[in-house]
Scaffold this motif. Structure first.
Motif, PDB file in Angstrom:
ATOM      1  N   ILE A  76       0.855  -1.200   0.000  1.00 38.36           N
ATOM      2  CA  ILE A  76       0.000   0.000   0.000  1.00 38.36           C
ATOM      3  C   ILE A  76       0.887   1.245   0.000  1.00 38.36           C
ATOM      4  O   ILE A  76       1.839   1.339   0.785  1.00 38.36           O
ATOM      5  N   VAL A  77       0.573   2.186  -0.878  1.00 35.19           N
ATOM      6  CA  VAL A  77       1.325   3.447  -0.932  1.00 35.19           C
ATOM      7  C   VAL A  77       0.647   4.472  -0.016  1.00 35.19           C
ATOM      8  O   VAL A  77      -0.577   4.652  -0.083  1.00 35.19           O
ATOM      9  N   ALA A  78       1.411   5.105   0.852  1.00 35.23           N
ATOM     10  CA  ALA A  78       0.863   6.118   1.750  1.00 35.23           C
ATOM     11  C   ALA A  78       1.005   7.499   1.113  1.00 35.23           C
ATOM     12  O   ALA A  78       2.121   7.947   0.841  1.00 35.23           O
ATOM     13  N   ALA A  79      -0.126   8.154   0.861  1.00 40.59           N
ATOM     14  CA  ALA A  79      -0.129   9.467   0.195  1.00 40.59           C
ATOM     15  C   ALA A  79       0.177  10.559   1.212  1.00 40.59           C
ATOM     16  O   ALA A  79      -0.691  11.358   1.573  1.00 40.59           O
ATOM     17  N   THR A  80       1.404  10.578   1.709  1.00 36.04           N
ATOM     18  CA  THR A  80       1.817  11.609   2.651  1.00 36.04           C
ATOM     19  C   THR A  80       3.317  11.795   2.577  1.00 36.04           C
ATOM     20  O   THR A  80       4.045  10.880   2.188  1.00 36.04           O
ATOM     21  N   ARG A  81       3.790  12.990   2.962  1.00 32.31           N
ATOM     22  CA  ARG A  81       5.237  13.233   3.057  1.00 32.31           C
ATOM     23  C   ARG A  81       5.651  13.184   4.520  1.00 32.31           C
ATOM     24  O   ARG A  81       6.787  13.469   4.860  1.00 32.31           O
ATOM     25  N   ASN A  82       4.680  12.889   5.410  1.00 32.22           N
ATOM     26  CA  ASN A  82       4.936  12.916   6.845  1.00 32.22           C
ATOM     27  C   ASN A  82       5.392  11.534   7.338  1.00 32.22           C
ATOM     28  O   ASN A  82       4.606  10.592   7.383  1.00 32.22           O
ATOM     29  N   ASN A  83       6.681  11.428   7.699  1.00 33.60           N
ATOM     30  CA  ASN A  83       7.223  10.129   8.117  1.00 33.60           C
ATOM     31  C   ASN A  83       6.593   9.611   9.405  1.00 33.60           C
ATOM     32  O   ASN A  83       6.500   8.401   9.610  1.00 33.60           O
ATOM     33  N   GLY A  84       6.167  10.532  10.266  1.00 31.23           N
ATOM     34  CA  GLY A  84       5.495  10.140  11.510  1.00 31.23           C
ATOM     35  C   GLY A  84       4.227   9.355  11.204  1.00 31.23           C
ATOM     36  O   GLY A  84       3.934   8.330  11.825  1.00 31.23           O
ATOM     37  N   LYS A  85       3.448   9.848  10.230  1.00 32.76           N
ATOM     38  CA  LYS A  85       2.200   9.172   9.851  1.00 32.76           C
ATOM     39  C   LYS A  85       2.506   7.783   9.290  1.00 32.76           C
ATOM     40  O   LYS A  85       1.791   6.822   9.551  1.00 32.76           O
ATOM     41  N   ILE A  86       3.608   7.681   8.503  1.00 30.19           N
ATOM     42  CA  ILE A  86       3.964   6.386   7.898  1.00 30.19           C
ATOM     43  C   ILE A  86       4.333   5.372   8.984  1.00 30.19           C
ATOM     44  O   ILE A  86       3.903   4.226   8.961  1.00 30.19           O
ATOM     45  N   LYS A  87       5.077   5.834   9.985  1.00 23.69           N
ATOM     46  CA  LYS A  87       5.460   4.946  11.102  1.00 23.69           C
ATOM     47  C   LYS A  87       4.222   4.445  11.838  1.00 23.69           C
ATOM     48  O   LYS A  87       4.105   3.277  12.184  1.00 23.69           O
ATOM     49  N   GLU A  88       3.255   5.364  12.084  1.00 21.88           N
ATOM     50  CA  GLU A  88       2.024   4.978  12.778  1.00 21.88           C
ATOM     51  C   GLU A  88       1.261   3.931  11.975  1.00 21.88           C
ATOM     52  O   GLU A  88       0.754   2.962  12.518  1.00 21.88           O
ATOM     53  N   LEU A  89       1.205   4.148  10.652  1.00 19.54           N
ATOM     54  CA  LEU A  89       0.510   3.198   9.765  1.00 19.54           C
ATOM     55  C   LEU A  89       1.153   1.820   9.859  1.00 19.54           C
ATOM     56  O   LEU A  89       0.457   0.809  10.025  1.00 19.54           O
ATOM     57  N   GLN A  90       2.500   1.801   9.772  1.00 18.06           N
ATOM     58  CA  GLN A  90       3.207   0.520   9.813  1.00 18.06           C
ATOM     59  C   GLN A  90       2.950  -0.190  11.130  1.00 18.06           C
ATOM     60  O   GLN A  90       2.706  -1.405  11.159  1.00 18.06           O
ATOM     61  N   ALA A  91       2.975   0.563  12.239  1.00 22.45           N
ATOM     62  CA  ALA A  91       2.792  -0.055  13.555  1.00 22.45           C
ATOM     63  C   ALA A  91       1.393  -0.651  13.685  1.00 22.45           C
ATOM     64  O   ALA A  91       1.225  -1.791  14.117  1.00 22.45           O
ATOM     65  N   ILE A  92       0.373   0.114  13.289  1.00 21.49           N
ATOM     66  CA  ILE A  92      -1.000  -0.336  13.523  1.00 21.49           C
ATOM     67  C   ILE A  92      -1.421  -1.460  12.576  1.00 21.49           C
ATOM     68  O   ILE A  92      -2.180  -2.350  12.950  1.00 21.49           O
ATOM     69  N   LEU A  93      -0.881  -1.443  11.346  1.00 21.11           N
ATOM     70  CA  LEU A  93      -1.294  -2.474  10.378  1.00 21.11           C
ATOM     71  C   LEU A  93      -0.298  -3.644  10.330  1.00 21.11           C
ATOM     72  O   LEU A  93      -0.377  -4.496   9.448  1.00 21.11           O
ATOM     73  N   SER A  94       0.633  -3.688  11.320  1.00 18.10           N
ATOM     74  CA  SER A  94       1.752  -4.645  11.226  1.00 18.10           C
ATOM     75  C   SER A  94       1.330  -6.117  11.194  1.00 18.10           C
ATOM     76  O   SER A  94       2.031  -6.937  10.618  1.00 18.10           O
ATOM     77  N   ASP A  95       0.212  -6.484  11.835  1.00 21.60           N
ATOM     78  CA  ASP A  95      -0.125  -7.907  11.820  1.00 21.60           C
ATOM     79  C   ASP A  95      -1.016  -8.313  10.639  1.00 21.60           C
ATOM     80  O   ASP A  95      -1.461  -9.457  10.551  1.00 21.60           O
ATOM     81  N   LEU A  96      -1.258  -7.364   9.734  1.00 18.17           N
ATOM     82  CA  LEU A  96      -1.897  -7.751   8.467  1.00 18.17           C
ATOM     83  C   LEU A  96      -0.750  -7.936   7.465  1.00 18.17           C
ATOM     84  O   LEU A  96       0.321  -7.371   7.648  1.00 18.17           O
ATOM     85  N   ASP A  97      -0.983  -8.687   6.418  1.00 17.07           N
ATOM     86  CA  ASP A  97       0.088  -8.938   5.455  1.00 17.07           C
ATOM     87  C   ASP A  97       0.178  -7.748   4.480  1.00 17.07           C
ATOM     88  O   ASP A  97      -0.148  -7.851   3.311  1.00 17.07           O
ATOM     89  N   ILE A  98       0.633  -6.600   5.047  1.00 15.76           N
ATOM     90  CA  ILE A  98       0.631  -5.357   4.267  1.00 15.76           C
ATOM     91  C   ILE A  98       1.985  -4.661   4.397  1.00 15.76           C
ATOM     92  O   ILE A  98       2.519  -4.536   5.494  1.00 15.76           O
ATOM     93  N   GLU A  99       2.544  -4.237   3.264  1.00 17.48           N
ATOM     94  CA  GLU A  99       3.789  -3.462   3.295  1.00 17.48           C
ATOM     95  C   GLU A  99       3.450  -2.010   2.942  1.00 17.48           C
ATOM     96  O   GLU A  99       2.866  -1.744   1.886  1.00 17.48           O
ATOM     97  N   ILE A 100       3.769  -1.087   3.865  1.00 14.96           N
ATOM     98  CA  ILE A 100       3.485   0.332   3.596  1.00 14.96           C
ATOM     99  C   ILE A 100       4.704   0.987   2.949  1.00 14.96           C
ATOM    100  O   ILE A 100       5.822   0.917   3.477  1.00 14.96           O
TER     101      ILE A 100
END
Ligand code: IMP
Length: 196
Positions: A3-27
């Motif tokens: 999944i591509v994250a439509a943001t330039r904010n690295n903080g938001k990307i880290k949060e996404l990775q942490a919360i979706l980590s147990d799904l088979d998803i690469e951010i």
């Protein structure tokens, strides 16, 4: 699934990775996907803006795209700054100026109820869309307090944490934040989709 994250904010990307980590998803960030656009938020709701951002990036890649839009809503100000949170005191205003504008507008007003809202949108290459909302409740302080966080954090006293978001560390804030709750709600929806 990537999944591509439509943001330039690295903080938001880290949060996404942490919360979706147990799904088979690469951010993957927008930059990592080689997409360099700044999307104008022209919508009058958080949901419209989240979808505008996700769809704009989706047109430029073949993977699903996730985006979010968020802001502060103050009850006594009729829900302002709302979708205008980022530019409430003008295009180049500092966080301090934005906070001071809200404190000045509220003055000694007794009703200081406020909430942060976040809408997350996920758009698939075939045009299928999923959105989810998260809210977190609190009140506007009489003066800024705390050094952590960003934006309106120093004037937002969280009902959950019993302190301002700027007095909370990342871990604490991420447990109750509007963004975490929107992602959690999106996660639940995705689980139902991927379980099918
Ligand atoms: P956007 O979702 O990146 O468009 O951000 C909107 C604006 O809302 C930000 O620039 C901040 O001013 C404010 N905002 C959104 N989330 C938070 C938060 O967690 N803390 C403080 N301010 C926030």
């Amino acid at each position: 699934m990537k999944i591509v994250a439509a943001t330039r904010n690295n903080g938001k990307i880290k949060e996404l990775q942490a919360i979706l980590s147990d799904l088979d998803i690469e951010i993957v960030s927008q930059a990592e996907a080689g997409i360099d656009i700044e999307v104008e938020e022209t919508g009058d709701t958080f949901e419209k803006n989240a979808l505008i951002k996700a769809k704009s990036v989706s047109m430029l890649c073949d993977d699903p795209v996730i985006a979010d839009d968020s802001g502060l809503c103050v009850e006594a100000l009729g829900g302002a700054p709302g979708v205008y949170s980022a530019r409430y005191a003008g295009e180049n205003a500092s966080d301090e100026e934005k906070n001071n504008k809200i404190l000045a507008e509220l003055g000694e007003t007794k009703n200081r109820k406020a909430k942060f809202v976040c809408v997350t949108a996920l758009v698939f290459p075939d045009g299928y869309e999923v959105t989810a909302t998260g809210e977190t409740y609190g009140s506007i302080t009489y003066e800024p307090h705390g050094e952590k966080g960003f934006g309106y954090d120093p004037i937002f006293y969280s009902d959950d944490l019993k302190k301002t978001f700027a007095d909370a560390d990342d871990n604490e804030k991420n447990k109750v934040s509007h963004r975490a709750r929107a992602l959690q709600a999106l996660y639940e929806k995705l689980k139902t989709i991927t379980d099918k």
